[in-house]
Design an enzyme around this catalytic site. Sequence first.
Site, PDB file in Angstrom:
ATOM      1  N   GLY A   5       0.435  -0.725  -0.114  1.00  0.00           N
ATOM      2  CA  GLY A   5       0.349  -0.154  -0.453  1.00  0.00           C
ATOM      3  C   GLY A   5       0.669   1.863   0.470  1.00  0.00           C
ATOM      4  O   GLY A   5       0.426   2.143   0.680  1.00  0.00           O
ATOM      5  N   THR A   6       2.214   1.035  -0.035  1.00  0.00           N
ATOM      6  CA  THR A   6       2.976   2.270  -0.249  1.00  0.00           C
ATOM      7  C   THR A   6       3.001   3.215  -1.465  1.00  0.00           C
ATOM      8  O   THR A   6       3.571   4.531  -1.128  1.00  0.00           O
ATOM      9  CB  THR A   6       3.869   1.946  -0.207  1.00  0.00           C
ATOM     10  OG1 THR A   6       4.907   1.341  -0.249  1.00  0.00           O
ATOM     11  CG2 THR A   6       4.300   2.113   2.149  1.00  0.00           C
TER      12      THR A   6
ATOM     13  N   GLY B 183       1.943   3.235  -6.190  1.00  0.00           N
ATOM     14  CA  GLY B 183       1.101   3.218  -6.873  1.00  0.00           C
ATOM     15  C   GLY B 183      -0.729   2.306  -6.623  1.00  0.00           C
ATOM     16  O   GLY B 183      -0.982   3.376  -5.955  1.00  0.00           O
TER      17      GLY B 183
ATOM     18  N   GLY C 235      -1.828  -0.044  -4.377  1.00  0.00           N
ATOM     19  CA  GLY C 235      -2.265  -0.002  -3.609  1.00  0.00           C
ATOM     20  C   GLY C 235      -2.325   1.454  -2.714  1.00  0.00           C
ATOM     21  O   GLY C 235      -3.077   1.626  -1.721  1.00  0.00           O
TER      22      GLY C 235
ATOM     23  N   SER D 127      -3.976 -10.107 -12.822  1.00  0.00           N
ATOM     24  CA  SER D 127      -3.902  -8.926 -13.972  1.00  0.00           C
ATOM     25  C   SER D 127      -3.989  -9.785 -15.019  1.00  0.00           C
ATOM     26  O   SER D 127      -4.112 -10.798 -15.307  1.00  0.00           O
ATOM     27  CB  SER D 127      -1.938  -9.303 -14.073  1.00  0.00           C
ATOM     28  OG  SER D 127      -1.391  -8.456 -15.773  1.00  0.00           O
TER      29      SER D 127
ATOM     30  N   TYR E 206       5.861 -13.440 -14.011  1.00  0.00           N
ATOM     31  CA  TYR E 206       4.799 -12.538 -13.603  1.00  0.00           C
ATOM     32  C   TYR E 206       3.961 -13.777 -14.038  1.00  0.00           C
ATOM     33  O   TYR E 206       2.308 -13.574 -13.874  1.00  0.00           O
ATOM     34  CB  TYR E 206       5.300 -11.863 -14.558  1.00  0.00           C
ATOM     35  CG  TYR E 206       3.924 -10.507 -13.590  1.00  0.00           C
ATOM     36  CD1 TYR E 206       4.273 -10.230 -12.627  1.00  0.00           C
ATOM     37  CD2 TYR E 206       3.033  -9.831 -14.677  1.00  0.00           C
ATOM     38  CE1 TYR E 206       3.602  -9.478 -12.763  1.00  0.00           C
ATOM     39  CE2 TYR E 206       2.195  -9.181 -14.619  1.00  0.00           C
ATOM     40  CZ  TYR E 206       2.359  -8.074 -13.041  1.00  0.00           C
ATOM     41  OH  TYR E 206       1.773  -7.615 -12.019  1.00  0.00           O
TER      42      TYR E 206
HETATM   43  N1  LIG Z   1       0.774  -1.475 -13.072  1.00  0.00           N
HETATM   44  C1  LIG Z   1       0.479  -1.905 -13.847  1.00  0.00           C
HETATM   45  O1  LIG Z   1      -0.066  -1.792 -14.981  1.00  0.00           O
HETATM   46  C2  LIG Z   1      -0.235  -3.791 -13.213  1.00  0.00           C
HETATM   47  C3  LIG Z   1      -0.992  -4.121 -13.645  1.00  0.00           C
HETATM   48  C4  LIG Z   1      -1.535  -5.365 -13.496  1.00  0.00           C
HETATM   49  C5  LIG Z   1      -1.679  -5.559 -12.285  1.00  0.00           C
HETATM   50  N2  LIG Z   1      -0.310  -5.401 -11.490  1.00  0.00           N
HETATM   51  C6  LIG Z   1      -0.616  -5.859  -9.932  1.00  0.00           C
HETATM   52  O2  LIG Z   1      -1.057  -4.647  -9.229  1.00  0.00           O
HETATM   53  C7  LIG Z   1      -0.446  -4.748  -7.978  1.00  0.00           C
HETATM   54  C8  LIG Z   1       0.511  -3.598  -7.227  1.00  0.00           C
HETATM   55  O3  LIG Z   1       1.171  -3.400  -8.520  1.00  0.00           O
HETATM   56  P1  LIG Z   1       1.961  -1.858  -8.778  1.00  0.00           P
HETATM   57  O4  LIG Z   1       1.630  -1.642 -10.388  1.00  0.00           O
HETATM   58  O5  LIG Z   1       0.836  -0.495  -7.856  1.00  0.00           O
HETATM   59  O6  LIG Z   1       3.634  -1.656  -7.918  1.00  0.00           O
HETATM   60  P2  LIG Z   1       4.417  -0.543  -7.604  1.00  0.00           P
HETATM   61  O7  LIG Z   1       3.155   0.755  -6.963  1.00  0.00           O
HETATM   62  O8  LIG Z   1       5.312  -0.918  -7.359  1.00  0.00           O
HETATM   63  O9  LIG Z   1       3.731  -1.456  -5.784  1.00  0.00           O
HETATM   64  C9  LIG Z   1       4.260  -2.650  -4.684  1.00  0.00           C
HETATM   65  C10 LIG Z   1       4.355  -2.798  -3.940  1.00  0.00           C
HETATM   66  O10 LIG Z   1       4.129  -3.610  -3.632  1.00  0.00           O
HETATM   67  C11 LIG Z   1       4.404  -4.041  -2.202  1.00  0.00           C
HETATM   68  N3  LIG Z   1       5.119  -5.010  -1.923  1.00  0.00           N
HETATM   69  C12 LIG Z   1       6.057  -5.171  -2.517  1.00  0.00           C
HETATM   70  N4  LIG Z   1       6.955  -7.083  -2.630  1.00  0.00           N
HETATM   71  C13 LIG Z   1       6.438  -6.908  -1.191  1.00  0.00           C
HETATM   72  C14 LIG Z   1       6.179  -7.769  -0.222  1.00  0.00           C
HETATM   73  N5  LIG Z   1       7.563  -8.865  -0.408  1.00  0.00           N
HETATM   74  N6  LIG Z   1       5.529  -7.629   1.327  1.00  0.00           N
HETATM   75  C15 LIG Z   1       5.175  -6.523   1.162  1.00  0.00           C
HETATM   76  N7  LIG Z   1       4.914  -5.182   0.111  1.00  0.00           N
HETATM   77  C16 LIG Z   1       5.638  -5.171  -0.270  1.00  0.00           C
HETATM   78  C17 LIG Z   1       5.767  -2.545  -2.579  1.00  0.00           C
HETATM   79  O11 LIG Z   1       6.051  -1.907  -1.604  1.00  0.00           O
HETATM   80  P3  LIG Z   1       7.409  -2.352  -1.520  1.00  0.00           P
HETATM   81  O12 LIG Z   1       8.816  -2.984  -2.601  1.00  0.00           O
HETATM   82  O13 LIG Z   1       8.675  -1.266  -0.255  1.00  0.00           O
HETATM   83  O14 LIG Z   1       7.804  -3.814  -0.608  1.00  0.00           O
HETATM   84  C18 LIG Z   1       4.890  -1.342  -3.140  1.00  0.00           C
HETATM   85  O15 LIG Z   1       4.136  -1.320  -2.095  1.00  0.00           O
HETATM   86  C19 LIG Z   1       0.812  -5.412  -7.774  1.00  0.00           C
HETATM   87  O16 LIG Z   1       0.442  -7.569  -7.643  1.00  0.00           O
HETATM   88  C20 LIG Z   1       1.519  -6.098  -9.545  1.00  0.00           C
HETATM   89  O17 LIG Z   1       1.354  -7.011  -9.952  1.00  0.00           O
HETATM   90  C21 LIG Z   1       0.238  -4.325 -11.952  1.00  0.00           C
END
Ligand SMILES: NC(=O)c1ccc[n+]([C@@H]2O[C@H](COP(=O)([O-])OP(=O)(O)OC[C@H]3O[C@@H](n4cnc5c(N)ncnc54)[C@H](OP(=O)(O)O)[C@@H]3O)[C@@H](O)[C@H]2O)c1
Length: 248
Positions: free
Chosen positions: A8-9, A11, A13, A131, A144
Amino acid sequence: MNIFITGGTTGIGLALAKLYLEEGHRVGICARNLSRFPSEIRNKYKLLECYEVDVAKREDLFRAINEFAPKELDLIYANAGRSVGAKSKTPQFSVANEVIDINVKGVLNTFDVALEIMLPRKKGHLVATASVAGFMGLPGAGAYSASKAAVLKLCESYSLDLRRHGIYVSAIAPGFVDTPLTKQNNHKMPFLMSAEKAAVLIKRAVEKKKVLYIFPFRMKIVVTLLDKMPRSLYRMIMNLKMFNYSEE
Ligand SMILES: NC(=O)c1ccc[n+]([C@@H]2O[C@H](COP(=O)([O-])OP(=O)(O)OC[C@H]3O[C@@H](n4cnc5c(N)ncnc54)[C@H](OP(=O)(O)O)[C@@H]3O)[C@@H](O)[C@H]2O)c1
């Protein structure tokens, strides 16, 4: 409501957390590095709790979620995830293992801990961010795609199993969302949308208790076609230069 959001920090979340906090809900978020969480939001909302936890470590996640909501947890987002980073024609197995640990085992841990709290009340909603990549094996991103396919199937099964226990399950399948995760991509990202817009759409789908929500709509059409077509045709398309990628 008591709502917990993993990852949740930044993107998606973070955008979801802001929406629920604005509505006056109690929100818990976790990530491995809380310094990435905007301090102005941390200071603004009294109903926000933050935990520095790795979702791949069940016991740490158990402690955090139970501290946040030991008895009443209404909604949980298993949203933490990572991509494979730079695409590679040679499988990168150490990265692949990390992707599976976070994207699959992290979701299992999150649901496991949440259900311990939800099942006695026969009430709650489990949501996972999958995704569109989970509908097909994308070139250069096998781990992935596999991780998100696993999440889609887990949610489909659990939605069938848990409904009789009063628990809803939703899988969210976004296309491209502008977040730190996609900032690493060096390929075209059709129909890219902001994290704020994505969060509004996800929240609405969750309120409607959708079992599967694929968005944006134009991406849903593309993905449905790619998913349903004969696999030989899919491979032919993916091998076209315009759809494949070059290694740096
Ligand atoms: N952006 C896209 O286009 C997209 C598309 C489809 C699906 N998604 C999915 O959406 C979700 C959120 O992605 P986002 O795009 O918002 O990416 P993001 O901005 O990189 O956010 C990822 C979040 O997950 C946390 N995280 C990663 N590994 C972790 C772990 N082991 N334990 C706890 N927290 C963890 C990160 O913080 P820390 O690194 O500090 O832990 C960050 O808060 C993901 O599951 C991603 O696969 C994204």
